[in-house]
Design an enzyme around this catalytic site. Structure first.
Site, PDB file in Angstrom:
ATOM      1  CB  CYS A  65       8.814  11.514   1.722  1.00 28.13           C
ATOM      2  SG  CYS A  65       8.438  13.067   2.330  1.00 28.13           S
ATOM      3  CG  HIS A 102       9.474   7.644   5.659  1.00 24.47           C
ATOM      4  ND1 HIS A 102       8.971   8.112   4.467  1.00 24.47           N
ATOM      5  CD2 HIS A 102       8.276   7.104   6.281  1.00 24.47           C
ATOM      6  CE1 HIS A 102       7.700   7.529   3.706  1.00 24.47           C
ATOM      7  NE2 HIS A 102       6.945   7.115   4.971  1.00 24.47           N
ATOM      8  CG  HIS A 105       4.774   4.726   9.115  1.00 26.02           C
ATOM      9  ND1 HIS A 105       4.244   3.722   8.571  1.00 26.02           N
ATOM     10  CD2 HIS A 105       5.724   5.492   8.130  1.00 26.02           C
ATOM     11  CE1 HIS A 105       4.470   4.041   7.274  1.00 26.02           C
ATOM     12  NE2 HIS A 105       5.375   4.591   7.141  1.00 26.02           N
ATOM     13  CG  ASN A 117       7.809   3.205   3.590  1.00 27.52           C
ATOM     14  OD1 ASN A 117       6.935   3.799   4.767  1.00 27.52           O
ATOM     15  ND2 ASN A 117       7.237   3.442   2.295  1.00 27.52           N
ATOM     16  NE  ARG A 153      -0.875   2.783   2.669  1.00 20.05           N
ATOM     17  CZ  ARG A 153      -0.655   3.571   3.336  1.00 20.05           C
ATOM     18  NH1 ARG A 153      -0.361   4.729   3.116  1.00 20.05           N
ATOM     19  NH2 ARG A 153      -0.186   3.482   4.311  1.00 20.05           N
ATOM     20  CG  ASP A 154       3.451   4.595   2.599  1.00 19.33           C
ATOM     21  OD1 ASP A 154       2.835   4.963   2.129  1.00 19.33           O
ATOM     22  OD2 ASP A 154       4.228   4.351   3.777  1.00 19.33           O
TER      23      ASP A 154
END
Length: 309
Positions: A251, A220, A218, A260, A29-30
């Site tokens: 990002c 980055h 979470h 990530n 997803r991300d």
């Protein structure tokens, strides 16, 4: 890509760490939502299947956002219809509003997530709501989801820094997080959306929450701090860590962002610390190397590059 047999780091434990960590895999997803081109649904399904084969038990599958907002995830219904769900594996989806929840319920989803902001500017840019107004949008979503027996996760973005506002007051982040928990979210994922956090910030923010067990992190890796920040979170009592296979994702708010935290890099660190996680690093590295080949570029994960050339 080349390949060599996976070696494992020497295990040397450290005090103050959890015995086991749940890895919340966000690559499908991300990670894939940031691709410049749409990845075929068949590739996504194989990706999810291979991640489950590698032992990951939480696979965030997709998002029910409007297709024109995130065209890379416009195939959410098709993907979920074709998904071979495994016993013991959870497949959460992101829902932005009640319409997204309607679609998730119709698809038989049992675990959803909402995405809030810790700052005024990002709330307005991402949600078209003020910092306070976002809660009015989320309340009926969480209430209906809980009434339907669904588990609900709350994401909070921009917890450590905002590209428009700079440093974010910890009290503001804690206030947003506690409102989501009080609303009925069972877990809160605190996001370093632009990757500017350092371990001291992480420790200080987590100390402001009453129940660290309800928190996930979470990170980055924009400035190379994701693993250091994760270790600080584990030492503070966090037991769920978000990561993305192969370091997929990026990002959009920082040109130097490298995406990530890579799941392989996380697994390597956990193995070295003797923290259980249930993931087969060899199978995971194979999966990320395969997907990097599909996408036509090297994996950002340093562990994948070390193990798979």
């Amino acid at each position: 890509m080349g390949s060599r047999e996976v070696g494992l780091p020497e295990t040397v434990g450290a005090s103050g760490l959890p015995d086991r960590v749940t890895i919340w895999e966000v690559g499908a997803r991300d990670g894939l939502q940031n691709e410049s081109s749409v990845v075929p649904v068949g590739v996504k399904l194989e990706f999810l299947d291979r991640l489950a084969d590698a032992g990951l038990t939480v696979l965030e599958a997709t998002s029910f956002v409007r297709p024109e907002w995130v065209p890379q995830l416009a195939d959410a219904e098709e993907l979920l219809a074709g998904l071979a769900r495994r016993p013991g594996v959870s497949y959460p989806v992101l829902v932005p509003n009640e319409r997204g929840l309607d679609r998730a319920l119709a698809a038989g989803v049992r675990h959803v997530a909402i995405f809030a902001s810790a700052t005024e500017t990002f709330a307005r840019r991402n949600l078209n709501r003020s910092l306070d107004e976002q809660f009015a949008m989320f309340e009926p979503v969480v209430a209906r989801a809980r009434a339907e027996g669904l588990d609900v996760r709350g994401y909070v973005s921009m917890c450590f820094g905002d590209p428009w506002e700079g440093a974010v007051p910890r009290e503001q982040v804690i206030g947003v997080g506690k409102r989501l928990l009080d609303m009925g979210c069972s877990q809160l994922s605190l996001g370093d959306t632009i990757g500017v956090a350092t371990p001291g910030q992480v420790t200080a923010l987590l100390a402001g929450f009453d129940d660290v067990g309800a928190l996930a992190v979470h990170f980055h890796d924009t400035y190379g701090q994701a693993l250091a920040n994760t270790l600080a979170a584990l030492q503070a009592g966090v037991r769920t860590v978000d990561s993305s296979a192969g370091g997929l994702g990026g990002c959009p708010y920082a040109e130097s962002a490298t995406g990530n935290l890579a799941t392989e890099d996380l697994v390597w660190m956990l193995d070295g610390l003797g923290v259980e996680h249930g993931v087969d690093l060899d199978a995971l590295a194979d999966t990320s190397a395969w997907l990097a080949g599909v996408l036509g570029r090297p994996s950002p994960s340093r562990v994948v590059r070390a193990l798979r050339g």
